[in-house]
Motif scaffolding. Structure first.
Motif, PDB file in Angstrom:
ATOM      1  N   GLU A 137      -3.717   1.527   3.781  1.00  0.00           N
ATOM      2  CA  GLU A 137      -3.647   2.019   5.360  1.00  0.00           C
ATOM      3  C   GLU A 137      -2.610   3.294   5.460  1.00  0.00           C
ATOM      4  OE1 GLU A 137      -5.026  -1.970   7.651  1.00  0.00           O
ATOM      5  OE2 GLU A 137      -2.822  -1.466   7.168  1.00  0.00           O
ATOM      6  N   ALA A 138      -1.621   3.028   4.614  1.00  0.00           N
ATOM      7  CA  ALA A 138      -0.594   4.088   4.727  1.00  0.00           C
ATOM      8  C   ALA A 138      -0.993   5.533   4.157  1.00  0.00           C
ATOM      9  CB  ALA A 138       0.818   3.755   3.954  1.00  0.00           C
ATOM     10  N   MET A 139      -1.681   5.311   3.120  1.00  0.00           N
ATOM     11  CA  MET A 139      -2.445   6.635   2.485  1.00  0.00           C
ATOM     12  C   MET A 139      -3.309   7.124   3.318  1.00  0.00           C
ATOM     13  SD  MET A 139      -3.203   5.622  -1.388  1.00  0.00           S
ATOM     14  CE  MET A 139      -2.119   5.152  -2.736  1.00  0.00           C
ATOM     15  N   ASP A 140      -4.203   6.282   4.072  1.00  0.00           N
ATOM     16  CA  ASP A 140      -5.174   6.931   4.893  1.00  0.00           C
ATOM     17  C   ASP A 140      -4.600   7.382   6.062  1.00  0.00           C
ATOM     18  OD1 ASP A 140      -8.071   7.101   5.177  1.00  0.00           O
ATOM     19  OD2 ASP A 140      -7.971   5.864   6.945  1.00  0.00           O
ATOM     20  N   SER A 141      -3.387   7.144   6.530  1.00  0.00           N
ATOM     21  CA  SER A 141      -2.796   7.637   7.616  1.00  0.00           C
ATOM     22  C   SER A 141      -2.011   9.103   7.133  1.00  0.00           C
ATOM     23  CB  SER A 141      -1.715   6.772   8.241  1.00  0.00           C
ATOM     24  OG  SER A 141      -0.648   6.680   7.259  1.00  0.00           O
ATOM     25  N   VAL A 142      -2.150   9.754   6.176  1.00  0.00           N
ATOM     26  CA  VAL A 142      -1.671  10.941   5.889  1.00  0.00           C
ATOM     27  C   VAL A 142      -2.445  12.001   6.207  1.00  0.00           C
ATOM     28  CG1 VAL A 142      -1.023  12.473   4.014  1.00  0.00           C
ATOM     29  CG2 VAL A 142      -0.362  10.002   3.519  1.00  0.00           C
ATOM     30  N   ALA A 143      -1.923  13.083   6.970  1.00  0.00           N
ATOM     31  CA  ALA A 143      -2.771  13.866   8.120  1.00  0.00           C
ATOM     32  C   ALA A 143      -3.810  14.637   7.058  1.00  0.00           C
ATOM     33  CB  ALA A 143      -1.929  14.809   8.487  1.00  0.00           C
ATOM     34  N   ARG A 144      -4.992  14.568   7.457  1.00  0.00           N
ATOM     35  CA  ARG A 144      -5.989  15.338   6.619  1.00  0.00           C
ATOM     36  C   ARG A 144      -5.976  16.932   6.942  1.00  0.00           C
ATOM     37  NH1 ARG A 144      -7.537  10.323   7.041  1.00  0.00           N
ATOM     38  NH2 ARG A 144      -8.923   9.454   5.578  1.00  0.00           N
ATOM     39  N   LEU A 146      -3.095  18.414   6.841  1.00  0.00           N
ATOM     40  CA  LEU A 146      -2.073  19.255   5.780  1.00  0.00           C
ATOM     41  C   LEU A 146      -2.593  20.038   4.691  1.00  0.00           C
ATOM     42  CD1 LEU A 146       0.357  15.994   4.910  1.00  0.00           C
ATOM     43  CD2 LEU A 146       1.105  17.968   5.859  1.00  0.00           C
ATOM     44  N   PRO A 147      -1.822  20.993   4.197  1.00  0.00           N
ATOM     45  CA  PRO A 147      -2.196  21.437   3.103  1.00  0.00           C
ATOM     46  C   PRO A 147      -2.487  20.603   1.907  1.00  0.00           C
ATOM     47  CG  PRO A 147      -0.226  22.949   3.974  1.00  0.00           C
ATOM     48  CD  PRO A 147      -0.683  21.376   4.726  1.00  0.00           C
ATOM     49  N   ALA A 148      -3.759  20.810   1.246  1.00  0.00           N
ATOM     50  CA  ALA A 148      -4.313  19.796   0.398  1.00  0.00           C
ATOM     51  C   ALA A 148      -3.349  19.407  -0.633  1.00  0.00           C
ATOM     52  CB  ALA A 148      -5.566  20.459  -0.372  1.00  0.00           C
ATOM     53  N   LEU A 149      -2.617  20.126  -1.222  1.00  0.00           N
ATOM     54  CA  LEU A 149      -1.426  19.882  -2.352  1.00  0.00           C
ATOM     55  C   LEU A 149      -0.475  18.995  -1.639  1.00  0.00           C
ATOM     56  CD1 LEU A 149      -1.112  23.378  -4.298  1.00  0.00           C
ATOM     57  CD2 LEU A 149      -2.225  21.342  -5.174  1.00  0.00           C
ATOM     58  N   TRP A 150      -0.091  19.260  -0.538  1.00  0.00           N
ATOM     59  CA  TRP A 150       1.058  18.348  -0.062  1.00  0.00           C
ATOM     60  C   TRP A 150       0.341  17.188   0.351  1.00  0.00           C
ATOM     61  CZ3 TRP A 150       3.391  22.391   4.030  1.00  0.00           C
ATOM     62  CH2 TRP A 150       4.564  22.971   3.556  1.00  0.00           C
ATOM     63  N   ARG A 151      -0.724  17.149   0.787  1.00  0.00           N
ATOM     64  CA  ARG A 151      -1.502  15.737   1.000  1.00  0.00           C
ATOM     65  C   ARG A 151      -1.767  15.050  -0.154  1.00  0.00           C
ATOM     66  NH1 ARG A 151      -7.470  13.975   2.190  1.00  0.00           N
ATOM     67  NH2 ARG A 151      -7.027  11.927   3.421  1.00  0.00           N
ATOM     68  N   ALA A 152      -2.143  15.715  -1.379  1.00  0.00           N
ATOM     69  CA  ALA A 152      -2.273  14.883  -2.580  1.00  0.00           C
ATOM     70  C   ALA A 152      -0.938  14.423  -3.069  1.00  0.00           C
ATOM     71  CB  ALA A 152      -2.753  15.870  -3.698  1.00  0.00           C
ATOM     72  N   GLU A 153       0.192  15.182  -2.954  1.00  0.00           N
ATOM     73  CA  GLU A 153       1.500  14.843  -3.252  1.00  0.00           C
ATOM     74  C   GLU A 153       2.306  13.458  -2.296  1.00  0.00           C
ATOM     75  OE1 GLU A 153       5.960  16.870  -3.405  1.00  0.00           O
ATOM     76  OE2 GLU A 153       4.796  16.919  -1.399  1.00  0.00           O
ATOM     77  N   LYS A 154       1.847  13.587  -1.090  1.00  0.00           N
ATOM     78  CA  LYS A 154       2.089  12.435  -0.289  1.00  0.00           C
ATOM     79  C   LYS A 154       1.223  11.379  -0.613  1.00  0.00           C
ATOM     80  CE  LYS A 154       3.786  12.799   3.774  1.00  0.00           C
ATOM     81  NZ  LYS A 154       4.096  12.904   5.352  1.00  0.00           N
ATOM     82  N   VAL A 155       0.077  11.302  -0.742  1.00  0.00           N
ATOM     83  CA  VAL A 155      -0.925  10.185  -1.163  1.00  0.00           C
ATOM     84  C   VAL A 155      -0.329   9.691  -2.473  1.00  0.00           C
ATOM     85  CG1 VAL A 155      -3.227   9.576  -1.964  1.00  0.00           C
ATOM     86  CG2 VAL A 155      -2.780  10.872  -0.141  1.00  0.00           C
ATOM     87  N   SER A 156       0.096  10.334  -3.401  1.00  0.00           N
ATOM     88  CA  SER A 156       0.306   9.806  -4.753  1.00  0.00           C
ATOM     89  C   SER A 156       1.670   9.123  -4.719  1.00  0.00           C
ATOM     90  CB  SER A 156       0.363  10.954  -5.813  1.00  0.00           C
ATOM     91  OG  SER A 156       1.217  12.284  -5.579  1.00  0.00           O
ATOM     92  N   LYS A 157       2.559   9.814  -3.820  1.00  0.00           N
ATOM     93  CA  LYS A 157       3.753   9.131  -3.689  1.00  0.00           C
ATOM     94  C   LYS A 157       3.969   7.836  -3.027  1.00  0.00           C
ATOM     95  CE  LYS A 157       7.125  12.309  -2.212  1.00  0.00           C
ATOM     96  NZ  LYS A 157       8.093  13.061  -1.377  1.00  0.00           N
ATOM     97  N   LYS A 158       2.846   7.551  -2.234  1.00  0.00           N
ATOM     98  CA  LYS A 158       2.694   6.261  -1.684  1.00  0.00           C
ATOM     99  C   LYS A 158       2.370   5.096  -2.794  1.00  0.00           C
ATOM    100  CE  LYS A 158       2.233   7.819   3.085  1.00  0.00           C
ATOM    101  NZ  LYS A 158       3.412   7.160   3.475  1.00  0.00           N
ATOM    102  N   ALA A 159       1.582   5.805  -3.430  1.00  0.00           N
ATOM    103  CA  ALA A 159       0.942   4.900  -4.638  1.00  0.00           C
ATOM    104  C   ALA A 159       2.051   4.565  -5.712  1.00  0.00           C
ATOM    105  CB  ALA A 159       0.038   5.593  -5.389  1.00  0.00           C
ATOM    106  N   ALA A 160       3.008   5.573  -5.911  1.00  0.00           N
ATOM    107  CA  ALA A 160       4.230   5.516  -6.645  1.00  0.00           C
ATOM    108  C   ALA A 160       5.122   4.388  -6.113  1.00  0.00           C
ATOM    109  CB  ALA A 160       4.841   6.737  -7.202  1.00  0.00           C
TER     110      ALA A 160
END
Length: 263
Positions: A137-144, A146-160
């Motif tokens: 749910e936290a991943m899904d809340s990352v703004a779509r 955002l620049p795609a690279l920043w979004r990918a970074e934030k999503v992977s950071k939450k997984a980490a």
């Protein structure tokens, strides 16, 4: 003429009054026509220009650009005030309350050892605020948006943070080679090229995150380097009386390698 008091120096309340004047019956026809959607791009552009001023380390330019961003905030708040939903004061009220809640080590009795613990508490408080019970749910809340690279970074950071991560950046580099192989297979007809390109970019953003490198800054730096090298290559071709398109791939490559050695 609309009702507006001219002064030698203005404050935020004057900005608010100015926006109301622009939107009033006798105000500006263009401003009266605008909606959230019609000036959405303007908002993004103004923020980008403020970031440019930060990069320039130019206080006067930054002051100007922050003013443009503040005008956008006041304008969007006015649009909602006209609908009876909220106003600029309620925007300020909301963010002040949120920041008090997210800084219990400043406004409460919580003790922290440093910045890392502050960020950990911030994430936990934010998830509670938004009723997020899972990492997904936290991943899904990352703004779509955002620049795609920043979004990918934030999503992977939450997984980490949830323990789903590689031990070393080198392990992610191995994954990048695997993804590159899958792209090569897709180019031969065995797979979805669009999907594989996305996987490569996501993995590259993951490497940047692991190395604490901003992927957007890294890619922008690469673009600047490419422009500089291309410019040198093109200048060399023109000096020889040729357009780049007139050169053979081999000749273009020779010029490129020469430019790389100098930049």
């Amino acid at each position: 003429m609309v009702d507006f008091e001219f002064k030698p120096c203005y404050n935020v309340e004057d900005l608010r009054a100015l926006v109301k004047a622009l939107r009033s019956e006798g105000g500006c026809p263009w401003d009266r026509e605008q909606t959230h959607e019609s000036i959405r791009r303007d908002f993004i552009e103004e923020v980008c220009e403020a970031v440019e001023a930060i990069n320039e380390k130019n206080p006067e330019h930054l002051r100007e650009e922050l003013g443009d961003v503040l005008f956008q905030v006041a304008f969007h708040a006015e649009l909602e005030e006209e609908k009876g939903n909220f106003d600029l004061d309620s925007v300020a009220d909301g963010v002040v309350k949120k920041l008090i809640l997210r800084h219990p080590h400043v406004f409460g009795e919580v003790t922290v050892s440093g910045s890392e613990e502050v960020l950990k508490n911030w994430d936990e408080i934010k998830r509670k605020e938004k009723n997020q019970s899972t990492v997904s749910e936290a991943m899904d809340s990352v703004a779509r948006t955002l620049p795609a690279l920043w979004r990918a970074e934030k999503v992977s950071k939450k997984a980490a943070k949830a323990g789903f991560d590689w031990e070393r950046a080198g392990d992610i580099a191995d994954k990048l080679r695997e993804e590159t192989g899958e792209l090569e297979a897709a180019l031969s007809g065995d797979g979805d090229v669009f999907e594989e390109v996305g996987d490569i970019l996501f993995t590259a953003a993951n490497i940047a995150r692991k190395l604490r490198i901003d992927p957007e800054e890294a890619l922008n730096a690469a673009s600047e380097k490419f422009i500089a090298r291309f410019s040198k290559m093109e200048a060399a071709a023109l000096k020889a009386g040729k357009e780049l398109r007139e050169l053979t791939p081999e000749a273009q490559n020779d010029l490129w390698e020469s430019a790389k050695r100098s930049i």
